[in-house]
Write a protein that holds these residues in place. Structure first.
Motif, short mmCIF file in Angstrom:
data_model
loop_
_atom_site.label_atom_id
_atom_site.label_comp_id
_atom_site.label_asym_id
_atom_site.label_seq_id
_atom_site.Cartn_x
_atom_site.Cartn_y
_atom_site.Cartn_z
N VAL A 159 -6.52 8.28 4.06
CA VAL A 159 -7.38 9.43 3.74
C VAL A 159 -6.54 10.61 3.24
CG1 VAL A 159 -8.91 11.18 4.72
CG2 VAL A 159 -9.24 8.77 5.29
N SER A 160 -5.42 10.87 3.90
CA SER A 160 -4.63 12.06 3.60
C SER A 160 -3.58 11.84 2.52
CB SER A 160 -3.93 12.55 4.87
OG SER A 160 -2.98 11.60 5.32
N GLY A 161 -3.14 10.58 2.35
CA GLY A 161 -2.04 10.32 1.42
C GLY A 161 -0.71 10.76 1.98
N GLN A 162 -0.62 10.94 3.30
CA GLN A 162 0.60 11.41 3.96
C GLN A 162 1.03 10.42 5.03
OE1 GLN A 162 2.29 14.14 3.07
NE2 GLN A 162 0.80 14.71 1.50
N VAL A 197 -8.08 15.75 3.77
CA VAL A 197 -8.29 14.82 2.66
C VAL A 197 -7.28 15.06 1.54
CG1 VAL A 197 -9.95 14.02 0.95
CG2 VAL A 197 -10.73 14.69 3.23
N ASP A 198 -6.78 13.96 0.99
CA ASP A 198 -5.88 14.01 -0.15
C ASP A 198 -6.55 14.79 -1.29
OD1 ASP A 198 -4.18 13.57 -2.28
OD2 ASP A 198 -4.10 11.40 -2.04
N PRO A 199 -5.94 15.85 -1.81
CA PRO A 199 -6.55 16.63 -2.88
C PRO A 199 -6.92 15.80 -4.11
CG PRO A 199 -4.64 17.78 -1.99
CD PRO A 199 -4.65 16.42 -1.36
N ALA A 200 -6.23 14.67 -4.31
CA ALA A 200 -6.54 13.83 -5.47
C ALA A 200 -7.94 13.24 -5.37
CB ALA A 200 -5.52 12.71 -5.59
N LEU A 201 -8.52 13.22 -4.17
CA LEU A 201 -9.84 12.64 -3.98
C LEU A 201 -10.98 13.64 -4.11
CD1 LEU A 201 -9.13 10.40 -0.84
CD2 LEU A 201 -9.30 9.65 -3.21
N LEU A 202 -10.68 14.89 -3.97
CA LEU A 202 -11.73 15.90 -3.81
C LEU A 202 -12.73 15.96 -4.95
CD1 LEU A 202 -9.67 18.79 -2.16
CD2 LEU A 202 -11.26 17.20 -1.07
N PRO A 203 -12.36 15.81 -6.22
CA PRO A 203 -13.37 15.93 -7.27
C PRO A 203 -14.46 14.87 -7.21
CG PRO A 203 -11.15 16.14 -8.16
CD PRO A 203 -11.01 15.64 -6.77
N THR A 204 -14.13 13.65 -6.77
CA THR A 204 -15.09 12.55 -6.82
C THR A 204 -15.34 11.93 -5.46
OG1 THR A 204 -13.32 10.99 -7.30
CG2 THR A 204 -14.43 11.98 -9.18
N LEU A 213 0.82 -1.21 0.00
CA LEU A 213 0.00 0.00 0.00
C LEU A 213 0.85 1.26 0.00
CD1 LEU A 213 -2.74 1.45 0.31
CD2 LEU A 213 -2.56 1.05 2.79
N ASP A 214 1.96 1.25 0.74
CA ASP A 214 2.78 2.46 0.82
C ASP A 214 3.38 2.84 -0.53
OD1 ASP A 214 4.51 0.32 0.73
OD2 ASP A 214 5.89 1.07 2.25
N TYR A 215 3.58 1.86 -1.40
CA TYR A 215 4.13 2.12 -2.73
C TYR A 215 3.19 3.01 -3.54
CZ TYR A 215 5.79 1.14 -7.49
OH TYR A 215 6.25 1.25 -8.78
N PHE A 216 1.89 2.88 -3.27
CA PHE A 216 0.90 3.67 -4.01
C PHE A 216 0.46 4.92 -3.25
CE2 PHE A 216 0.50 -0.59 -5.74
CZ PHE A 216 0.35 -0.36 -7.10
N ILE A 217 0.14 4.76 -1.97
CA ILE A 217 -0.57 5.82 -1.26
C ILE A 217 0.32 7.01 -0.95
CG2 ILE A 217 -0.15 5.13 1.14
CD1 ILE A 217 -3.54 6.03 -0.39
N PHE A 218 1.63 6.81 -0.86
CA PHE A 218 2.53 7.91 -0.52
C PHE A 218 3.27 8.47 -1.73
CE2 PHE A 218 2.76 5.45 3.66
CZ PHE A 218 1.69 6.15 4.19
N ARG A 257 -0.73 7.82 -6.33
CA ARG A 257 -1.97 7.92 -5.57
C ARG A 257 -3.06 8.68 -6.30
NH1 ARG A 257 0.98 11.51 -1.77
NH2 ARG A 257 0.25 13.64 -2.03
N GLN A 258 -2.70 9.33 -7.40
CA GLN A 258 -3.71 10.00 -8.20
C GLN A 258 -4.73 9.00 -8.76
OE1 GLN A 258 -3.86 13.40 -8.69
NE2 GLN A 258 -2.04 13.69 -7.41
N SER A 259 -4.24 7.78 -9.01
CA SER A 259 -5.13 6.76 -9.58
C SER A 259 -5.91 5.99 -8.51
CB SER A 259 -4.31 5.77 -10.41
OG SER A 259 -3.36 5.10 -9.59
N MET A 260 -5.60 6.21 -7.24
CA MET A 260 -6.30 5.50 -6.17
C MET A 260 -7.49 6.31 -5.69
SD MET A 260 -3.47 3.55 -3.85
CE MET A 260 -4.75 2.47 -3.22
N MET A 261 -8.62 6.10 -6.34
CA MET A 261 -9.83 6.83 -5.99
C MET A 261 -10.39 6.32 -4.65
SD MET A 261 -10.28 9.19 -8.24
CE MET A 261 -8.53 9.41 -7.94
N TRP A 262 -11.35 7.05 -4.15
CA TRP A 262 -11.87 6.77 -2.82
C TRP A 262 -12.47 5.37 -2.72
CZ3 TRP A 262 -11.16 7.33 1.89
CH2 TRP A 262 -12.12 6.97 2.84
#
Length: 672
Positions: free
Chosen positions: A543-546, A577-584, A428-433, A438-443
């Motif tokens: 949630v945060s991507g951090q 919240v991770d900004p990558a999630l905000l649109p959807t 998971l850390d390979y993607f989420i951080f 993480r742009q491709s990991m939608m909610w």
């Protein structure tokens, strides 16, 4: 694929399960469904399907009536779910599953997806991932032709009350059984009773089980008089009600050991028989055959004796560390070094997936086509035989969809090797951080991962045969399969607990900075709430991507926990919240996850929820959550400063936070 349809059928036959109680055979499914897509005869998919059906029909380890097997790999991978009704005895269940596996290819020849239901059990096969997902391909309803006695008052209300109660009971079940049955009196029925049964496949979450059953209940035609008996069947759940008793009295049928449904090698009918040899007239053939057989037998005995002697010498150094019961339990898990070398092309660098502090990890392919991850410990590793032994003994007892499965091990001379199932994606850390990945990991994907982690930890704490505390739950120890479902890995620090034991003191503090609970970091106290704390940190990271260790602001001296708490109390939790999630983003679910994360990282372990209550919180949006208290390590960025008090005297499995690939480290284990 067929579009979802719903059929309401009234049957004139009362029995729904055509089984011969003497022979234990049945002639047909009560219901079956076949997809429009098909596979080719003699294809890889057909071979995998036959292997899977053989595996299901011959399994004798599963005693709780739920079978979930997968054979092969994409694009020819075959998935299966088979389920027995909760009141069916073990032998009758196995017999029903065996018959269903025999019948399914007959009623759905060459169909890629197929489903069969026979009253006592059901079976579903597919080429796509079906575990943990509600299937709604072709629901059915069927009953008898006798309506409810008109003297009965409020039948519909009584029915819904009973079924709703059973629905809640079944959905609250564990990962082995989600089943409930009960009865109630019918008003005006002269003492007549109403019997009901509800069941979901136990891979479903509580929320999904509730929704699946609710769909079936909503399809009842409550506008009019109902039959006195109705069955509602769907791939993921089913329910039944009747004015006659039908559950709890299922016969326990005898079970024999059958040959495989699909022989791995076709019979060769052209082989010569002894009579045919004699007819050749060449009398010298028989002595030659006899001599060759005798020589072969002698050589076989000699070679076998040599191999047994060598194995005995090799095993002597480690077998003494195991009890007789442990040796017996581990026999089926042993791999030869030759098999491992063949699977990894002699540990070729082309097969290497990664390397950690205790060895390298290789991808391998076994002779039957199964992909594996091979952990080869370094010969100068600090880990000894005791730790290696405990790793095997603990993981050999664990089987859950959200835990990485130990397939086996190899001990040969100085070689110490662990063999795990292969997990297609990295940790998971390979993607989420990673800012880009993480742009491709939608909610939806992240929420599914959170739920999977929760189910895995709940299994360790409450549903497995042992009470196990992981002690090193972090993003690097959560692997992701091809469908991005979570699998918890690395049980090197796992602790076994007695059933009535709530906490213990660790002789050494071992773990990963930032995920360790305060009572463990400062007082060495270990309990299930230690894992709950780590889970809360992990939720906030997802949630945060951090990272917990990198979410620091020099001016404000904040960390991830204090930042989340401040924004929660100020009514601005979306700032986390991770900004990558905000649109959807699904604001309801994500706000609930932030709330749950804060409940998990409270300073006092008593205030933290259990994993079963967390699972319930995640699956139901209607439950009101408690107000969280201030998290641990809150004021003035106390997280790094407090950890520094004991960092010099402890060991950390990972402080760099780097990604891992199917890596399971081996660390000190002290089972109780």
């Amino acid at each position: 694929m067929d579009s979802p349809t719903f059929l309401y059928i009234v049957l004139t036959l009362s029995p729904i399960f055509a089984i011969n109680l003497v022979t234990g055979q049945f002639n047909s499914f009560t219901n079956n469904w076949c997809s429009n897509t098909t596979y080719s005869t003699n294809s890889t998919y057909q071979s995998n399907l036959h292997n899977l059906l053989n595996k299901i029909s011959n399994d004798t380890k599963i005693t709780y009536g739920f079978y979930n097997f997968t054979v092969g790999h994409t694009p020819d991978r075959v998935h299966s779910l088979a389920l027995c009704r909760g009141d069916v005895p073990v032998n009758t269940c196995r017999l029903c599953i065996r018959n269903a596996a025999t019948l399914l290819p007959q009623v759905c020849p060459n169909n890629i997806e197929a489903f069969g239901y026979s009253g006592y059990c059901s079976i579903f096969i597919s080429n796509r991932s079906i575990y943990g997902k509600v299937q709604d391909l072709a629901p059915w309803s069927f009953g008898n032709n006798q309506n409810v006695d008109p003297k009965v008052v409020g039948f519909n209300e009584t029915l819904i009350s009973l079924m709703s109660s059973l629905q809640n009971q079944a959905a609250s079940g564990d990962s082995k059984l989600k089943y409930a049955a009960g009865k109630t009196n019918l008003t005006g029925g002269g003492g007549q009773m109403l019997y009901g049964l509800v069941q979901c496949t136990p891979d479903l979450s509580r929320k999904n089980c509730m929704q699946c059953i609710q769909k079936r209940l909503d399809e009842l035609p409550l506008c009019c008089s109902l039959p006195s008996e109705v069955n509602m069947v769907q791939q993921s759940c089913f329910l039944k009600y009747s004015t006659n008793p039908f559950f709890g009295n299922v016969p326990d049928l005898p079970l024999s050991s059958p040959p495989p449904l699909f022989p791995s090698e076709p019979m060769n009918n052209n082989r010569s028989t002894p009579t045919e040899v004699k007819k050749t007239g060449k009398s010298y053939i028989i002595p030659a055959i006899a001599i060759s057989i005798g020589v072969s037998a002698i050589l076989t005995i000699i070679i076998g004796f040599i191999m047994l002697s060598r194995r005995a010498k090799l095993r002597k150094s480690w077998m003494v560390q195991f009890s007789k019961d442990e040796i017996q339990a581990l026999k089926s898990l042993q791999f030869s070094l030759g098999a491992i070398k063949h699977a990894t092309n002699n540990f070729s660098d082309d097969y290497k997936l990664g390397q950690g502090g205790f060895g390298s990890v290789y991808k391998g392919v076994l002779a039957d086509g199964q992909e594996i991850a091979v952990k080869r410990l370094l010969r100068n590793s600090k880990q000894g035989d005791a730790e290696f032994k405990n790793e095997i003994l603990i993981l050999a007892k664990l089987r859950h969809r959200n835990l990485v499965t130990l397939i086996g091990f190899c001990l040969h001379g100085k070689e110490m090797i662990l063999v795990y199932e292969f997990v297609a994606n990295r940790s998971l850390d390979y993607f989420i951080f990673d800012p880009l990945k993480r742009q491709s990991m939608m909610w939806e994907t992240r929420y599914n991962i959170i739920n999977g982690i929760a189910r895995g930890i709940r299994y360790l704490h409450e549903d497995s045969r042992l009470t196990i505390i992981h002690r090193d739950l972090k993003a690097g120890n959560v692997l992701l399969d091809a469908e991005f479902d979570a699998k918890i890995a690395d049980f090197g620090l796992a602790r076994l607990f007695d059933i009535d034991q709530t906490q213990t003191l660790a002789s050494k503090i071992m773990g990963t900075l930032g995920y360790i609970s305060p009572e463990y970091a400062l007082q060495r106290q270990v309990s299930v709430k230690s894992d709950v704390y780590s889970f809360g940190v992990l939720v906030l990271e997802i949630v945060s991507g951090q990272r917990i260790t990198s979410f620091l602001y020099e001016e404000n001296q904040e960390n991830l926990l204090s930042f989340a708490w401040r924004n929660h109390t100020e009514g601005t939790p979306m700032n986390l919240v991770d900004p990558a999630l905000l649109p959807t983003i699904s604001s309801t679910e994500i706000l609930r996850c932030i709330h749950i994360g804060l409940l998990c990282v409270q300073h006092n372990p008593i205030d933290r929820p259990t994993m079963s209550s967390i699972d319930l919180m995640l699956s139901s949006n209607s439950d009101i959550l408690e107000v969280p208290l201030q998290p641990a390590f809150f004021m003035n960025n106390r997280l790094p400063s407090m950890l520094s008090q004991w960092n010099n005297d402890t060991q950390s499995t990972n402080t760099s936070g780097g990604g891992s690939i199917n890596g399971v480290t081996i660390s000190e284990i002290q089972p109780r």
